[in-house]
Design a protein around this motif. Structure first.
Motif, mmCIF file in Angstrom:
data_model
loop_
_atom_site.group_PDB
_atom_site.id
_atom_site.type_symbol
_atom_site.label_atom_id
_atom_site.label_comp_id
_atom_site.label_asym_id
_atom_site.label_seq_id
_atom_site.Cartn_x
_atom_site.Cartn_y
_atom_site.Cartn_z
ATOM 1 N N LEU A 29 0.833 -1.204 0.000
ATOM 2 C CA LEU A 29 0.000 0.000 0.000
ATOM 3 C C LEU A 29 0.869 1.256 0.000
ATOM 4 C CD1 LEU A 29 -2.750 -1.140 2.508
ATOM 5 C CD2 LEU A 29 -3.039 -0.706 0.057
ATOM 6 N N ARG A 30 2.013 1.206 0.661
ATOM 7 C CA ARG A 30 2.895 2.375 0.731
ATOM 8 C C ARG A 30 3.489 2.738 -0.631
ATOM 9 N NH1 ARG A 30 4.274 0.319 5.896
ATOM 10 N NH2 ARG A 30 6.043 -0.853 5.106
ATOM 11 N N ILE A 31 3.671 1.774 -1.507
ATOM 12 C CA ILE A 31 4.294 2.072 -2.799
ATOM 13 C C ILE A 31 3.269 2.228 -3.923
ATOM 14 C CG2 ILE A 31 6.426 0.925 -2.124
ATOM 15 C CD1 ILE A 31 5.664 -1.345 -4.117
ATOM 16 N N MET A 32 1.996 2.119 -3.595
ATOM 17 C CA MET A 32 0.941 2.230 -4.600
ATOM 18 C C MET A 32 0.869 3.665 -5.124
ATOM 19 S SD MET A 32 -1.470 0.332 -6.042
ATOM 20 C CE MET A 32 -1.742 -0.998 -4.900
ATOM 21 N N PRO A 33 0.902 3.846 -6.446
ATOM 22 C CA PRO A 33 0.753 5.196 -6.994
ATOM 23 C C PRO A 33 -0.588 5.808 -6.573
ATOM 24 C CG PRO A 33 1.503 3.677 -8.695
ATOM 25 C CD PRO A 33 1.136 2.846 -7.488
ATOM 26 N N GLY A 34 -0.587 7.105 -6.378
ATOM 27 C CA GLY A 34 -1.780 7.805 -5.915
ATOM 28 C C GLY A 34 -2.966 7.727 -6.861
ATOM 29 N N PHE A 35 -2.718 7.482 -8.143
ATOM 30 C CA PHE A 35 -3.827 7.450 -9.105
ATOM 31 C C PHE A 35 -4.620 6.144 -9.068
ATOM 32 C CE2 PHE A 35 -0.125 5.992 -11.575
ATOM 33 C CZ PHE A 35 -0.600 4.810 -12.110
ATOM 34 N N VAL A 36 -4.161 5.158 -8.305
ATOM 35 C CA VAL A 36 -4.849 3.869 -8.248
ATOM 36 C C VAL A 36 -5.999 3.960 -7.249
ATOM 37 C CG1 VAL A 36 -4.612 1.420 -7.678
ATOM 38 C CG2 VAL A 36 -2.758 2.611 -8.858
ATOM 39 N N PRO A 37 -7.238 3.743 -7.712
ATOM 40 C CA PRO A 37 -8.380 3.805 -6.788
ATOM 41 C C PRO A 37 -8.473 2.526 -5.942
ATOM 42 C CG PRO A 37 -9.148 3.243 -8.982
ATOM 43 C CD PRO A 37 -7.652 3.484 -9.083
ATOM 44 N N GLN A 38 -9.042 2.646 -4.769
ATOM 45 C CA GLN A 38 -9.280 1.507 -3.873
ATOM 46 C C GLN A 38 -8.019 0.647 -3.724
ATOM 47 O OE1 GLN A 38 -12.780 -0.555 -5.238
ATOM 48 N NE2 GLN A 38 -14.120 1.132 -4.674
ATOM 49 N N ALA A 39 -6.973 1.266 -3.242
ATOM 50 C CA ALA A 39 -5.663 0.617 -3.165
ATOM 51 C C ALA A 39 -5.702 -0.693 -2.384
ATOM 52 C CB ALA A 39 -4.647 1.575 -2.549
ATOM 53 N N GLU A 40 -6.455 -0.732 -1.279
ATOM 54 C CA GLU A 40 -6.510 -1.968 -0.483
ATOM 55 C C GLU A 40 -7.073 -3.122 -1.297
ATOM 56 O OE1 GLU A 40 -8.014 0.897 0.577
ATOM 57 O OE2 GLU A 40 -6.783 1.536 2.269
ATOM 58 N N LEU A 41 -8.142 -2.852 -2.028
ATOM 59 C CA LEU A 41 -8.751 -3.880 -2.866
ATOM 60 C C LEU A 41 -7.783 -4.318 -3.970
ATOM 61 C CD1 LEU A 41 -11.151 -5.628 -3.726
ATOM 62 C CD2 LEU A 41 -11.998 -3.651 -5.033
ATOM 63 N N VAL A 42 -7.089 -3.369 -4.555
ATOM 64 C CA VAL A 42 -6.139 -3.684 -5.615
ATOM 65 C C VAL A 42 -5.030 -4.593 -5.082
ATOM 66 C CG1 VAL A 42 -4.407 -2.723 -7.194
ATOM 67 C CG2 VAL A 42 -6.662 -1.655 -6.996
ATOM 68 N N VAL A 43 -4.517 -4.305 -3.885
ATOM 69 C CA VAL A 43 -3.474 -5.153 -3.304
ATOM 70 C C VAL A 43 -4.016 -6.560 -3.053
ATOM 71 C CG1 VAL A 43 -2.000 -5.513 -1.271
ATOM 72 C CG2 VAL A 43 -2.114 -3.267 -2.350
ATOM 73 N N GLN A 44 -5.233 -6.667 -2.550
ATOM 74 C CA GLN A 44 -5.828 -7.988 -2.335
ATOM 75 C C GLN A 44 -6.004 -8.741 -3.660
ATOM 76 O OE1 GLN A 44 -9.433 -7.003 -0.270
ATOM 77 N NE2 GLN A 44 -8.454 -7.057 1.743
ATOM 78 N N LEU A 45 -6.495 -8.050 -4.668
ATOM 79 C CA LEU A 45 -6.707 -8.689 -5.966
ATOM 80 C C LEU A 45 -5.384 -9.096 -6.607
ATOM 81 C CD1 LEU A 45 -9.602 -6.505 -7.415
ATOM 82 C CD2 LEU A 45 -9.735 -8.837 -6.496
ATOM 83 N N THR A 46 -4.335 -8.279 -6.426
ATOM 84 C CA THR A 46 -3.042 -8.668 -6.981
ATOM 85 C C THR A 46 -2.496 -9.897 -6.271
ATOM 86 O OG1 THR A 46 -1.865 -7.064 -5.596
ATOM 87 C CG2 THR A 46 -2.431 -6.366 -7.829
ATOM 88 N N GLY A 47 -2.732 -9.992 -4.965
ATOM 89 C CA GLY A 47 -2.324 -11.195 -4.242
ATOM 90 C C GLY A 47 -3.034 -12.425 -4.763
ATOM 91 N N LEU A 48 -4.334 -12.310 -4.985
ATOM 92 C CA LEU A 48 -5.091 -13.435 -5.533
ATOM 93 C C LEU A 48 -4.633 -13.778 -6.947
ATOM 94 C CD1 LEU A 48 -8.669 -12.542 -4.238
ATOM 95 C CD2 LEU A 48 -7.128 -14.334 -3.382
ATOM 96 N N ALA A 49 -4.317 -12.750 -7.740
ATOM 97 C CA ALA A 49 -3.831 -12.984 -9.103
ATOM 98 C C ALA A 49 -2.495 -13.717 -9.079
ATOM 99 C CB ALA A 49 -3.694 -11.653 -9.847
ATOM 100 N N GLU A 50 -1.626 -13.334 -8.153
ATOM 101 C CA GLU A 50 -0.340 -14.028 -8.035
ATOM 102 C C GLU A 50 -0.532 -15.488 -7.652
ATOM 103 O OE1 GLU A 50 2.865 -10.666 -6.702
ATOM 104 O OE2 GLU A 50 1.282 -11.156 -5.271
ATOM 105 N N LEU A 51 -1.427 -15.739 -6.710
ATOM 106 C CA LEU A 51 -1.678 -17.119 -6.288
ATOM 107 C C LEU A 51 -2.288 -17.947 -7.414
ATOM 108 C CD1 LEU A 51 -2.986 -16.497 -2.670
ATOM 109 C CD2 LEU A 51 -0.815 -17.567 -3.325
#
Length: 133
Positions: A29-51
């Motif tokens: 979350l700390r390195i997420m660019p400011g233009f990304v909406p709903q950063a928490e959700l994006v981090v969760q979805l990226t984790g699921l995508a990686e898995l």
């Protein structure tokens, strides 16, 4: 043999990264660019995508699923590049330079290699090893 070993190592790398995205999202979350909406959700979805990508890449039974996993992980690595660039810029702006150039320059240079590795180990490309007829 080499492709299989690298495929399994890459799958393990992404599985561990996916677990970290889900279990400890704060650094991402700390390195997420400011233009990304709903950063928490994006981090969760990226984790699921990686898995999901790791599971598809690691399984030995369906080459088509393995190929899709490789393509998906390559696309994922391309899509998260802005966060890596943002992290680089944020660190270099700090007085102590955070992780520093010794961390960020290889990370930036190896991102295309990681993209290619996902495609090659997944069987989406044989470049540059394909033999000419």
């Amino acid at each position: 043999m080499t492709r299989t070993v690298l495929r399994l190592l890459l799958a393990a790398f992404y599985a561990v990264a996916g677990c970290f995205h889900l279990a400890a999202p704060a650094p991402f979350l700390r390195i997420m660019p400011g233009f990304v909406p709903q950063a928490e959700l994006v981090v969760q979805l990226t984790g699921l995508a990686e898995l999901a990508g790791a599971a598809a890449l690691a399984q030995p039974w369906w080459p088509g699923l393995r190929r899709a996993g490789g393509i998906g992980l390559a696309a994922y690595a391309l899509c998260v590049w802005p966060a890596n660039i943002n992290h680089f810029a944020m660190d270099m702006a700090r007085t102590d330079h955070g992780w520093g150039l010794a961390y960020h320059l290889p990370r930036m240079a190896l991102q295309p290699v990681l993209i290619w590795l996902a495609l090659w180990t997944g069987g989406a490309t044989d470049w540059p090893f394909r033999r000419r007829a």
